[in-house]
Design a protein around this motif. Sequence first.
Motif, short mmCIF file in Angstrom:
data_model
loop_
_atom_site.label_atom_id
_atom_site.label_comp_id
_atom_site.label_asym_id
_atom_site.label_seq_id
_atom_site.Cartn_x
_atom_site.Cartn_y
_atom_site.Cartn_z
N LEU B 88 0.83 -1.20 0.00
CA LEU B 88 0.00 0.00 0.00
C LEU B 88 0.86 1.25 0.00
CD1 LEU B 88 -2.50 -1.10 2.79
CD2 LEU B 88 -2.98 -0.98 0.35
N CYS B 89 0.45 2.21 -0.78
CA CYS B 89 1.07 3.52 -0.81
C CYS B 89 0.08 4.52 -0.20
CB CYS B 89 1.39 3.90 -2.25
SG CYS B 89 1.94 5.58 -2.50
N ALA B 90 0.55 5.40 0.66
CA ALA B 90 -0.32 6.41 1.27
C ALA B 90 0.38 7.75 1.22
CB ALA B 90 -0.64 6.04 2.71
N VAL B 91 -0.38 8.79 0.95
CA VAL B 91 0.19 10.14 0.87
C VAL B 91 -0.45 11.00 1.94
CG1 VAL B 91 0.43 12.19 -0.55
CG2 VAL B 91 0.72 9.93 -1.57
N GLU B 92 0.38 11.69 2.69
CA GLU B 92 -0.10 12.59 3.72
C GLU B 92 -0.42 13.94 3.10
OE1 GLU B 92 2.73 13.46 6.71
OE2 GLU B 92 1.31 14.52 7.98
N SER B 93 -1.64 14.36 3.32
CA SER B 93 -2.12 15.61 2.74
C SER B 93 -2.59 16.52 3.85
CB SER B 93 -3.26 15.28 1.78
OG SER B 93 -3.99 16.43 1.42
N LEU B 94 -2.45 17.81 3.63
CA LEU B 94 -2.89 18.79 4.63
C LEU B 94 -3.85 19.78 3.95
CD1 LEU B 94 -2.10 19.35 7.63
CD2 LEU B 94 -0.60 21.12 6.76
N PRO B 95 -5.03 19.30 3.57
CA PRO B 95 -5.92 20.14 2.77
C PRO B 95 -6.51 21.32 3.53
CG PRO B 95 -7.01 18.10 3.36
CD PRO B 95 -5.59 17.98 3.82
N SER B 96 -6.73 21.19 4.85
CA SER B 96 -7.43 22.27 5.54
C SER B 96 -7.00 22.36 6.99
CB SER B 96 -8.95 22.05 5.45
OG SER B 96 -9.29 20.79 5.97
N GLY B 97 -5.73 22.23 7.23
CA GLY B 97 -5.22 22.41 8.58
C GLY B 97 -5.16 21.14 9.41
N THR B 98 -5.86 20.11 9.00
CA THR B 98 -5.80 18.83 9.70
C THR B 98 -5.32 17.78 8.72
OG1 THR B 98 -7.68 19.48 11.04
CG2 THR B 98 -7.06 17.16 11.07
N TYR B 99 -4.23 17.10 9.05
CA TYR B 99 -3.64 16.21 8.07
C TYR B 99 -4.42 14.90 7.99
CZ TYR B 99 -1.71 12.87 11.41
OH TYR B 99 -1.57 11.91 12.34
N LYS B 100 -4.29 14.22 6.89
CA LYS B 100 -4.85 12.88 6.74
C LYS B 100 -4.04 12.14 5.68
CE LYS B 100 -8.35 14.15 3.32
NZ LYS B 100 -9.80 14.04 2.96
N TYR B 101 -4.15 10.83 5.70
CA TYR B 101 -3.48 10.00 4.72
C TYR B 101 -4.48 9.47 3.71
CZ TYR B 101 0.71 9.97 7.59
OH TYR B 101 1.83 10.34 8.28
N ILE B 102 -4.11 9.55 2.44
CA ILE B 102 -4.93 9.02 1.36
C ILE B 102 -4.21 7.80 0.80
CG2 ILE B 102 -5.99 9.51 -0.88
CD1 ILE B 102 -5.51 12.55 0.03
N PHE B 103 -4.93 6.69 0.74
CA PHE B 103 -4.32 5.44 0.32
C PHE B 103 -4.65 5.12 -1.14
CE2 PHE B 103 -2.52 3.29 4.02
CZ PHE B 103 -2.95 4.12 5.03
N GLY B 104 -3.72 4.47 -1.81
CA GLY B 104 -3.99 3.85 -3.09
C GLY B 104 -4.70 2.52 -2.87
N THR B 105 -5.08 1.87 -3.96
CA THR B 105 -5.79 0.60 -3.85
C THR B 105 -4.86 -0.57 -3.57
OG1 THR B 105 -5.68 0.34 -6.24
CG2 THR B 105 -7.69 1.31 -5.35
N GLY B 106 -3.57 -0.34 -3.70
CA GLY B 106 -2.62 -1.39 -3.39
C GLY B 106 -2.19 -2.18 -4.61
N THR B 107 -1.01 -2.79 -4.52
CA THR B 107 -0.53 -3.74 -5.53
C THR B 107 -0.40 -5.10 -4.85
OG1 THR B 107 0.69 -2.13 -6.85
CG2 THR B 107 1.42 -4.43 -6.98
N ARG B 108 -1.07 -6.08 -5.40
CA ARG B 108 -1.00 -7.44 -4.83
C ARG B 108 0.13 -8.19 -5.51
NH1 ARG B 108 -4.24 -10.47 -1.79
NH2 ARG B 108 -5.90 -8.91 -1.91
N LEU B 109 1.15 -8.53 -4.73
CA LEU B 109 2.32 -9.24 -5.24
C LEU B 109 2.28 -10.69 -4.80
CD1 LEU B 109 5.18 -9.32 -6.54
CD2 LEU B 109 6.08 -8.67 -4.29
N LYS B 110 2.44 -11.60 -5.74
CA LYS B 110 2.56 -13.01 -5.40
C LYS B 110 3.89 -13.52 -5.94
CE LYS B 110 0.13 -17.42 -5.43
NZ LYS B 110 0.30 -17.56 -3.96
N VAL B 111 4.69 -14.10 -5.05
CA VAL B 111 5.99 -14.64 -5.43
C VAL B 111 5.91 -16.15 -5.39
CG1 VAL B 111 8.45 -14.67 -4.93
CG2 VAL B 111 7.11 -12.60 -4.44
N LEU B 112 6.16 -16.78 -6.51
CA LEU B 112 6.09 -18.24 -6.62
C LEU B 112 7.45 -18.87 -6.36
CD1 LEU B 112 3.98 -18.42 -9.91
CD2 LEU B 112 3.16 -18.55 -7.55
N ALA B 113 7.42 -20.00 -5.66
CA ALA B 113 8.68 -20.70 -5.34
C ALA B 113 9.29 -21.33 -6.59
CB ALA B 113 8.40 -21.78 -4.29
#
Lengths: 112, 113
Positions: B88-113
């Motif tokens: 997951l990637c998240a970006v901290e934003s400060l749009p109106s004086g109170t910060y929050k994190y906005i997340f992406g939908t994620g990348t699902r990684l599968k590693v095969l043996a």
Amino acid sequence: DVKVTQSSRYLVKRTGEKVFLECVQDMDHENMFWYRQDPGLGLRLIYFSYDVKMKEKGDIPEGYSVSREKKERFSLILESASTNQTSMYLCASSFRANYGYTFGSGTRLTVV
Amino acid sequence: EDKVVQSPLSLVVHEGDTVTLNCSYEVTNFRSLLWYKQEKKAPTFLFMLTSSGIEKKSGRLSSILDKKELFSILNITATQTGDSAVYLCAVESLPSGTYKYIFGTGTRLKVLA
């Protein structure tokens, strides 16, 4: 070991029930957050709080409310649960801005 | 509207491969970008990036931020099955004086043996 604890891992509720999801942190963090996580939509912010008795709406607050009576506890309330609220709910806390989050283990809520 | 977009959505590789995960963003008042790894339960913190061009490394994982082009990459070298997770990637934003994190939908990684 510092942590964020969510009271239930799995929860099944009926449509129309009032649901309480509890989150407790032992790190004396100022800020606490509730997210829901759905496939293809990622984590979406429901509500957050930056101090006791303070709360702010996130991106999807409809159908939810919150309570923060003590610094360590942040509760998410579903006033009348609906099937579209079936989701994974994640609580997080942080010390202040620019310090990142610590997440709880999540509560998988199913509304039938 | 603030947004964070991750690509690819999912990825399947073999052990030993190197992967690059992407995160692009458009937010108001950027403060920081974070990477998390999520296996079965809670996301665990990997990196926080605030400055362009400075690589953060932890073992086989590394990440860098480009604030001009508004993106970050997460590299994993010599992948192992234990790297299988949603990143997951998240970006901290400060749009109106109170910060929050906005997340992406994620990348699902599968590693095969």
